[in-house]
Design a protein around this motif. Structure first.
Motif, PDB file in Angstrom:
ATOM      1  N   PRO A   1      25.586  42.917 -83.239  1.00 19.16           N
ATOM      2  CA  PRO A   1      24.923  42.999 -81.774  1.00 19.16           C
ATOM      3  C   PRO A   1      26.073  43.407 -80.792  1.00 19.16           C
ATOM      4  N   SER A   2      25.619  43.963 -79.685  1.00 27.18           N
ATOM      5  CA  SER A   2      26.374  44.632 -78.478  1.00 27.18           C
ATOM      6  C   SER A   2      27.290  43.483 -77.744  1.00 27.18           C
TER       7      SER A   2
ATOM      8  N   ASP B   1      24.409  41.723 -75.862  1.00 24.56           N
ATOM      9  CA  ASP B   1      23.642  40.924 -76.606  1.00 24.56           C
ATOM     10  C   ASP B   1      24.197  39.566 -76.996  1.00 24.56           C
TER      11      ASP B   1
ATOM     12  N   THR C   1      24.536  37.326 -74.321  1.00 29.59           N
ATOM     13  CA  THR C   1      23.123  36.744 -73.836  1.00 29.59           C
ATOM     14  C   THR C   1      22.564  35.744 -74.747  1.00 29.59           C
ATOM     15  N   ILE C   2      22.855  35.859 -76.129  1.00 35.33           N
ATOM     16  CA  ILE C   2      22.499  35.029 -77.068  1.00 35.33           C
ATOM     17  C   ILE C   2      23.383  33.518 -76.951  1.00 35.33           C
TER      18      ILE C   2
ATOM     19  N   LYS D   1      22.018  31.737 -73.643  1.00 37.86           N
ATOM     20  CA  LYS D   1      20.697  31.242 -73.899  1.00 37.86           C
ATOM     21  C   LYS D   1      20.695  30.128 -75.054  1.00 37.86           C
TER      22      LYS D   1
ATOM     23  N   ILE E   1      21.106  37.859 -87.193  1.00 33.15           N
ATOM     24  CA  ILE E   1      21.605  38.660 -85.902  1.00 33.15           C
ATOM     25  C   ILE E   1      22.200  37.621 -84.860  1.00 33.15           C
ATOM     26  N   LYS E   2      21.557  36.609 -84.810  1.00 29.68           N
ATOM     27  CA  LYS E   2      22.204  35.444 -83.906  1.00 29.68           C
ATOM     28  C   LYS E   2      23.217  34.735 -84.676  1.00 29.68           C
TER      29      LYS E   2
ATOM     30  N   ALA F   1      26.171  37.246 -83.682  1.00 32.74           N
ATOM     31  CA  ALA F   1      26.693  36.917 -82.465  1.00 32.74           C
ATOM     32  C   ALA F   1      27.467  35.625 -82.152  1.00 32.74           C
TER      33      ALA F   1
END
Length: 289
Positions: A241-242, A245, A248-249, A252, A277-278, A281
């Motif tokens: 992930p960037s 990103d 953001t994760i 959130k 992905i999460k 992150a």
């Protein structure tokens, strides 16, 4: 400690036990054959697998007896009539399959002894097992004898010419792993059942190249929380992930104030739930702490 064994220095039964217990679970080839006189034989073999899809080829190996060095009736039959039906074994027929492995005389039909339904094949002489979820009619291409001593294998190389699939095991016209309820051979008297609780999925790295475990930050690779399986799943990601990103994760999910250990623990659960992905992150955010 590691126990190191030279296979030439131990008795054949002990060697067989090590091999058959360690190399498992193994699929079961439930082979129906016929001899030149028309006598039908049905026997299970777990030294078996599929080795080609085009052409479709399967190989199984009836080994010489470890007790008296005799050849299996299946081996003798395919030499006389080079055809075999390879039937797949599921849990519903496991006990009957095991019964058929009894060393009956050559003229005894194990279909009858084990209570299976004998169904005529389309392209080959041996019948197929009516209760099997899938049956493969095969012609024998070659028999490779690996030795003349007790325990020596005899590779039966068979090409599939016809396939029979019971509709009960299809979902949307595709074989359904959960419905099949297959069994596999372990060591000794042990078998394994491929029920839903024992099944798991791993995304295959076929079309993309995973970044690899070696590309993960040291803090992730040497985590006290993550397992080798967790690292393998992370290494299968095509990219990470960037920074945007990740922020953001993290925002959130409200884990900005979590400790590094807490983030690793949460990431481990996410990986087990399939949210790679999460999880990545969380772990990369933890590296910044």
């Amino acid at each position: 400690m590691i126990k190191t064994v030279d296979p030439t220095t131990i008795p054949q039964p002990e060697l067989y036990s090590i091999l058959s217990t360690a190399v498992a679970p193994r699929p079961i080839c439930f082979a129906s054959t016929i001899d030149a006189e028309g006598n039908v034989n049905l026997s299970p073999y777990s030294f078996f697998n599929v080795f080609s899809s085009n052409p479709p080829v399967m190989v199984f190996s009836p080994t010489r007896s470890g007790r008296d060095n005799s050849l299996k009736h299946t081996h003798q039959n395919v030499v006389e009539v080079p055809e075999v039906v390879i039937n797949v074994v599921n849990h519903a027929m496991a006990e009957q399959m095991s019964l058929s492995s009894t060393a009956y005389d050559k003229d005894v039909n194990e279909f009858v002894k084990a209570g299976f339904t004998q169904v005529p094949s389309v392209k080959v002489k041996p019948p197929r097992v009516g209760e099997a979820p899938v049956s493969f009619e095969c012609r024998v291409l070659e028999v490779v004898e690996l030795g003349q001593i007790p325990g020596a294998g005899n590779l039966i190389i068979a090409q599939v010419d016809m396939i029979h699939i019971n509709d009960d095991y299809l979902t949307d016209n595709v074989l359904d792993t959960e419905k099949l309820d297959l069994v596999g051979r372990m060591g000794g008297n042990w078998y394994i059942r491929a029920i839903k609780e024992s099944l798991f999925e791993i995304p295959k790295p076929i079309r993309t190249h995973g970044i690899g475990v070696d590309a993960l930050p040291k803090g992730i690779r040497e985590s006290d929380v993550l397992t080798g399986n967790n690292l393998g799943r992370l290494g299968n990601l095509e990219s990470v992930p960037s920074t945007v990103d990740i922020k953001t994760i993290i925002t959130k999910e409200g884990v900005e104030n979590a400790s590094k250990t807490e983030l690793h623990t949460l990431a481990k659960q996410l990986l087990e739930d399939g949210d790679t992905i999460k999880a990545m992150a969380y772990l990369l955010f933890a590296e910044s702490l």
